[in-house]
Scaffold this active site. Structure first.
Site, mmCIF file in Angstrom:
data_model
loop_
_atom_site.group_PDB
_atom_site.id
_atom_site.type_symbol
_atom_site.label_atom_id
_atom_site.label_comp_id
_atom_site.label_asym_id
_atom_site.label_seq_id
_atom_site.Cartn_x
_atom_site.Cartn_y
_atom_site.Cartn_z
ATOM 1 N N GLY A 161 -4.976 -4.195 -3.963
ATOM 2 C CA GLY A 161 -5.238 -3.531 -3.979
ATOM 3 C C GLY A 161 -4.441 -1.884 -4.752
ATOM 4 O O GLY A 161 -4.324 -1.320 -3.720
ATOM 5 N N HIS A 162 -5.024 -1.952 -5.859
ATOM 6 C CA HIS A 162 -3.660 -0.585 -6.363
ATOM 7 C C HIS A 162 -4.690 0.947 -6.698
ATOM 8 O O HIS A 162 -5.253 -0.046 -7.429
ATOM 9 C CB HIS A 162 -2.864 -0.675 -7.633
ATOM 10 C CG HIS A 162 -1.523 -2.061 -6.638
ATOM 11 N ND1 HIS A 162 -0.896 -2.726 -7.428
ATOM 12 C CD2 HIS A 162 -1.422 -2.531 -5.979
ATOM 13 C CE1 HIS A 162 0.043 -3.309 -7.592
ATOM 14 N NE2 HIS A 162 -0.526 -3.530 -6.331
ATOM 15 N N LYS A 180 2.278 2.303 -5.060
ATOM 16 C CA LYS A 180 2.642 1.659 -5.975
ATOM 17 C C LYS A 180 1.560 1.897 -7.559
ATOM 18 O O LYS A 180 2.012 1.886 -8.758
ATOM 19 C CB LYS A 180 2.638 -0.456 -6.122
ATOM 20 C CG LYS A 180 3.347 -0.120 -5.108
ATOM 21 C CD LYS A 180 3.623 -1.720 -4.675
ATOM 22 C CE LYS A 180 2.252 -2.428 -4.653
ATOM 23 N NZ LYS A 180 2.178 -2.073 -2.973
ATOM 24 N N ASP A 234 0.993 -1.595 -0.237
ATOM 25 C CA ASP A 234 -0.070 0.353 -0.479
ATOM 26 C C ASP A 234 0.744 1.304 0.188
ATOM 27 O O ASP A 234 0.430 2.377 1.005
ATOM 28 C CB ASP A 234 -0.964 -0.457 0.963
ATOM 29 C CG ASP A 234 -2.308 -1.252 1.205
ATOM 30 O OD1 ASP A 234 -2.547 -1.986 0.284
ATOM 31 O OD2 ASP A 234 -1.980 -1.834 2.232
ATOM 32 N N GLN A 251 2.412 -5.952 -3.279
ATOM 33 C CA GLN A 251 2.432 -6.326 -1.935
ATOM 34 C C GLN A 251 4.116 -5.832 -1.641
ATOM 35 O O GLN A 251 3.767 -4.545 -2.694
ATOM 36 C CB GLN A 251 2.292 -7.687 -1.483
ATOM 37 C CG GLN A 251 1.238 -8.459 -0.856
ATOM 38 C CD GLN A 251 0.765 -8.649 -2.876
ATOM 39 O OE1 GLN A 251 1.499 -9.634 -3.481
ATOM 40 N NE2 GLN A 251 -0.464 -8.319 -2.769
HETATM 41 P P1 GDP Z 1 -0.512 0.408 -3.392
HETATM 42 O O1 GDP Z 1 -1.380 -0.738 -3.011
HETATM 43 O O2 GDP Z 1 0.757 -0.074 -3.402
HETATM 44 O O3 GDP Z 1 -0.932 0.818 -4.779
HETATM 45 O O4 GDP Z 1 -1.224 1.442 -3.109
HETATM 46 P P2 GDP Z 1 -3.590 1.708 -2.437
HETATM 47 O O5 GDP Z 1 -3.926 1.854 -3.322
HETATM 48 O O6 GDP Z 1 -3.589 0.593 -1.451
HETATM 49 O O7 GDP Z 1 -2.655 2.715 -1.147
HETATM 50 C C1 GDP Z 1 -2.223 3.997 -1.174
HETATM 51 C C2 GDP Z 1 -3.683 5.391 -1.284
HETATM 52 O O8 GDP Z 1 -2.557 6.123 -0.885
HETATM 53 C C3 GDP Z 1 -4.717 5.332 -2.523
HETATM 54 O O9 GDP Z 1 -5.696 5.831 -1.540
HETATM 55 C C4 GDP Z 1 -4.041 6.375 -3.086
HETATM 56 O O10 GDP Z 1 -4.833 6.741 -3.804
HETATM 57 C C5 GDP Z 1 -3.411 7.418 -2.004
HETATM 58 N N1 GDP Z 1 -1.898 7.972 -2.613
HETATM 59 C C6 GDP Z 1 -1.733 7.718 -3.464
HETATM 60 N N2 GDP Z 1 -0.020 8.422 -3.359
HETATM 61 C C7 GDP Z 1 -0.712 9.467 -2.465
HETATM 62 C C8 GDP Z 1 0.259 11.245 -2.314
HETATM 63 O O11 GDP Z 1 1.130 11.197 -2.763
HETATM 64 N N3 GDP Z 1 -0.858 11.875 -1.126
HETATM 65 C C9 GDP Z 1 -1.820 11.010 -1.026
HETATM 66 N N4 GDP Z 1 -2.648 12.112 -0.048
HETATM 67 N N5 GDP Z 1 -2.280 9.801 -1.078
HETATM 68 C C10 GDP Z 1 -1.364 9.151 -1.579
HETATM 69 P P1 IMO Z 2 -0.923 -4.086 -1.797
HETATM 70 O O1 IMO Z 2 -0.641 -4.851 -3.468
HETATM 71 C C1 IMO Z 2 -0.980 -4.646 2.003
HETATM 72 C C2 IMO Z 2 -0.939 -8.502 3.507
HETATM 73 C C3 IMO Z 2 -2.663 -9.289 4.116
HETATM 74 C C4 IMO Z 2 -1.818 -10.299 5.470
HETATM 75 C C5 IMO Z 2 -0.459 -11.110 4.833
HETATM 76 C C6 IMO Z 2 -1.215 -12.071 3.765
HETATM 77 O O2 IMO Z 2 -1.643 -3.169 -2.599
HETATM 78 O O3 IMO Z 2 -0.034 -3.179 -1.644
HETATM 79 P P2 IMO Z 2 -2.345 -12.773 1.828
HETATM 80 O O4 IMO Z 2 -3.652 -12.258 1.799
HETATM 81 O O5 IMO Z 2 -1.397 -12.621 1.071
HETATM 82 O O6 IMO Z 2 -2.285 -14.254 2.099
HETATM 83 O O7 IMO Z 2 -1.872 -12.079 3.268
HETATM 84 O O8 IMO Z 2 0.204 -10.084 3.112
HETATM 85 N N1 IMO Z 2 -1.174 -8.055 2.350
HETATM 86 C C7 IMO Z 2 -1.082 -7.124 2.319
HETATM 87 N N2 IMO Z 2 -0.691 -5.754 2.692
HETATM 88 N N3 IMO Z 2 -1.217 -4.349 0.806
HETATM 89 C C8 IMO Z 2 -1.051 -5.432 -0.326
HETATM 90 O O9 IMO Z 2 -1.311 -5.727 -1.128
HETATM 91 C C9 IMO Z 2 -1.669 -6.615 0.533
HETATM 92 N N4 IMO Z 2 -1.600 -7.736 -0.377
HETATM 93 C C10 IMO Z 2 -1.239 -8.881 0.780
HETATM 94 O O10 IMO Z 2 -2.688 -8.193 5.260
HETATM 95 O O11 IMO Z 2 -0.719 -9.454 6.327
HETATM 96 MG MG MG Z 3 -2.751 -1.096 -2.073
#
Ligand code: GDP
Ligand code: IMO
Ligand code: MG
Length: 428
Positions: free
Chosen positions: A45-46, A21, A18, A228
């Site tokens: 979840g991107h 990415k 999270d 991840q």
């Molecule tokens: P990922 O799994 O690495 O793609 O990250 P996620 O999408 O799960 O979580 C990142 C969250 O931060 C999302 O809600 C993005 O929209 C938000 N985000 C990404 N970059 C920024 C930033 O520079 N500032 C803020 N405030 N939010 C951001």
């Molecule tokens: P993105 O790509 C954050 C965590 C789960 C748990 C562990 C194992 O959005 O960054 P799993 O379902 O993979 O067997 O769970 O990994 N986990 C993540 N945490 N971002 C993710 O994906 C994750 N995908 C799995 O919460 O701790």
């Molecule tokens: Mg994510």
């Protein structure tokens, strides 16, 4: 960005997932020919935000929003055919024509309903609770390694597949019984479903490695999008509180079917602080009101499960470890704007264990649970950074914070993200 000397870039999360990415992939993908996922599955979840629109992608690469980008799922990805179909429908319903741009490796393994049942049952069986996303990821990779998986290419011959599915369901059902679960997988239902999704999966089946080599030979640009984070890598993360794939850059070569020498750069995405979702050690974790404050400011709730994320200060030991195991060549620091209102910020630079310097990142979870982070305190900048588009326009104290992030990590910063929008990015 891509350059003449960097035509194949791997993008990895350098913390616990999270990190943003999806956003950074979307920014770089503007110049890409191909964006490919190489591991993980719908546990990811991107988030990508374009104007007023927000897209959360679980399986389809985050390059999907550019109409000319080819999106591939490599052999290292575990594909839930139903989630994939829903995601294609979601994008098409929102005017994104993805269907003909999507390719899936013949060798990718399928996540089937019994994997999800087993994931849930093992989490509630009384053993070590990982806090998984319950998307069937661990059981699907377990089957792959045990040579009992079902792959995209198996859909070519459904009559040969049927006895395999019957056998896997019977195995899964005995495990479910042993876990004390009343759930059971039904082979007939699964085969009916597979028969209905097989045609669309097979029309998209490709040799992902070949496509990447062909694109690079034609001077195209390829982005390999990790899911991840490095600390969730099954080998290099906080085992057993990890996911079941190699999230780190080495996994990218294996996970799409190219040689490691093809990769030119490895970009590590880090938040300006730290979060983790699920169980396991998090040395710089904040508690109570401080945690709640950072969680609220950063909107730190899981994009896949909606669970509250556990926030903490930036941890330099973690990012140094990620830099080493990935061979990071540059960093993208996201969510700097989330720190805009703080009076002061802490930054972890080392760990102590029993009063002595711990050295590197320890392998044992029990040791990690007991390390004490050594912090430096830096002044906050108390000004909005969301409209900054150059390093020069950032407040000096924000630049000083970033300089310290860079020196503690030992990796140069290439991007700074100051908001979730596509334009809210500084290229250093
Ligand atoms: P990922 O799994 O690495 O793609 O990250 P996620 O999408 O799960 O979580 C990142 C969250 O931060 C999302 O809600 C993005 O929209 C938000 N985000 C990404 N970059 C920024 C930033 O520079 N500032 C803020 N405030 N939010 C951001
Ligand atoms: P993105 O790509 C954050 C965590 C789960 C748990 C562990 C194992 O959005 O960054 P799993 O379902 O993979 O067997 O769970 O990994 N986990 C993540 N945490 N971002 C993710 O994906 C994750 N995908 C799995 O919460 O701790
Ligand atoms: Mg994510």
């Amino acid at each position: 960005m891509f350059s003449e000397s960097a035509r194949c870039i791997v993008l990895v999360g350098a913390q616990w997932g999270d990190e943003g990415k999806g956003k950074i992939t979307d920014v770089i993908a503007e110049q890409a020919t191909i964006v490919a996922r190489y591991q993980g599955g719908a546990n990811a979840g991107h988030t990508v935000e374009v104007g007023e629109e927000q897209f959360i992608l679980h399986l389809i690469p985050s390059g999907a929003l550019y109409p000319s980008v080819r999106c591939l799922l490599g052999n290292g990805v575990v594909v839930d055919p139903w989630t994939l179909a829903e995601e294609v429908d979601m994008l098409e319903g929102r005017g994104i024509d993805i269907s003909r741009r999507l390719g899936i490796s013949w060798r990718a393994h399928l996540v089937l309903p019994y994997h999800k049942l087993l994931d849930g049952a093992s989490e509630t069986s009384g053993g070590v609770q990982i806090g998984t996303t319950r998307r069937g990821i661990g059981p699907a990779y377990r089957d792959k390694v045990a040579r009992a998986g079902i792959r995209v290419c198996d859909l070519v011959d459904l009559s040969a597949l049927r006895p395999m599915v019957v056998e896997r369901c019977s195995w899964a059902n005995s495990r479910l019984g042993a876990f004390g679960s009343d759930d059971r997988a039904n082979a007939t239902e699964i085969m009916d479903h597979l028969e209905s999704v097989a045609p669309s999966l097979l029309t998209r089946a490709v040799d992902v490695g070949d496509e990447i080599r062909t694109a690079l030979n034609a001077r195209g640009r390829v982005l390999l999008e990790g899911a991840q984070g490095s600390l969730l890598d099954v080998d290099h993360g906080t085992y057993p509180f990890v996911t079941s794939s190699n999230t780190t850059a080495g996994g990218a070569a294996v996970g799409v079917g190219i040689g490691p020498t093809v990769i030119d750069e490895v970009l590590g995405v880090v938040k300006a602080y730290t979060t983790r979702v699920g169980n396991g050690p998090l040395p710089t974790e904040l508690k109570g009101e401080e945690a709640e404050n950072l969680r609220t400011l950063g909107g730190e709730y899981g994009a896949t499960t909606g669970r509250p994320r556990r926030p903490g200060w930036f941890d330099g030991v973690v990012v140094r470890h990620a830099a080493a195991v990935n061979g990071l060549t540059a960093l993208a620091v996201t969510k700097l704007d989330v720190l805009d209102s703080f009076d002061e910020l802490k930054l972890g630079v080392a760990y102590e264990f029993d009063g002595a310097d711990q050295g590197g990142f320890p392998a044992r979870t029990t040791r990690l649970d007991r390390v004490v982070p050594v912090y430096e305190t830096l002044p906050g900048w108390k000004r909005s950074t969301t409209d900054c588009r150059t390093m020069e326009t950032l407040p000096e104290k924000a630049r000083a914070y970033l300089r310290r992030v860079e020196s503690v990590s030992g990796v140069p910063i290439r991007y700074v993200s100051v908001g979730s929008g596509r334009s809210q990015i500084i290229t250093v």
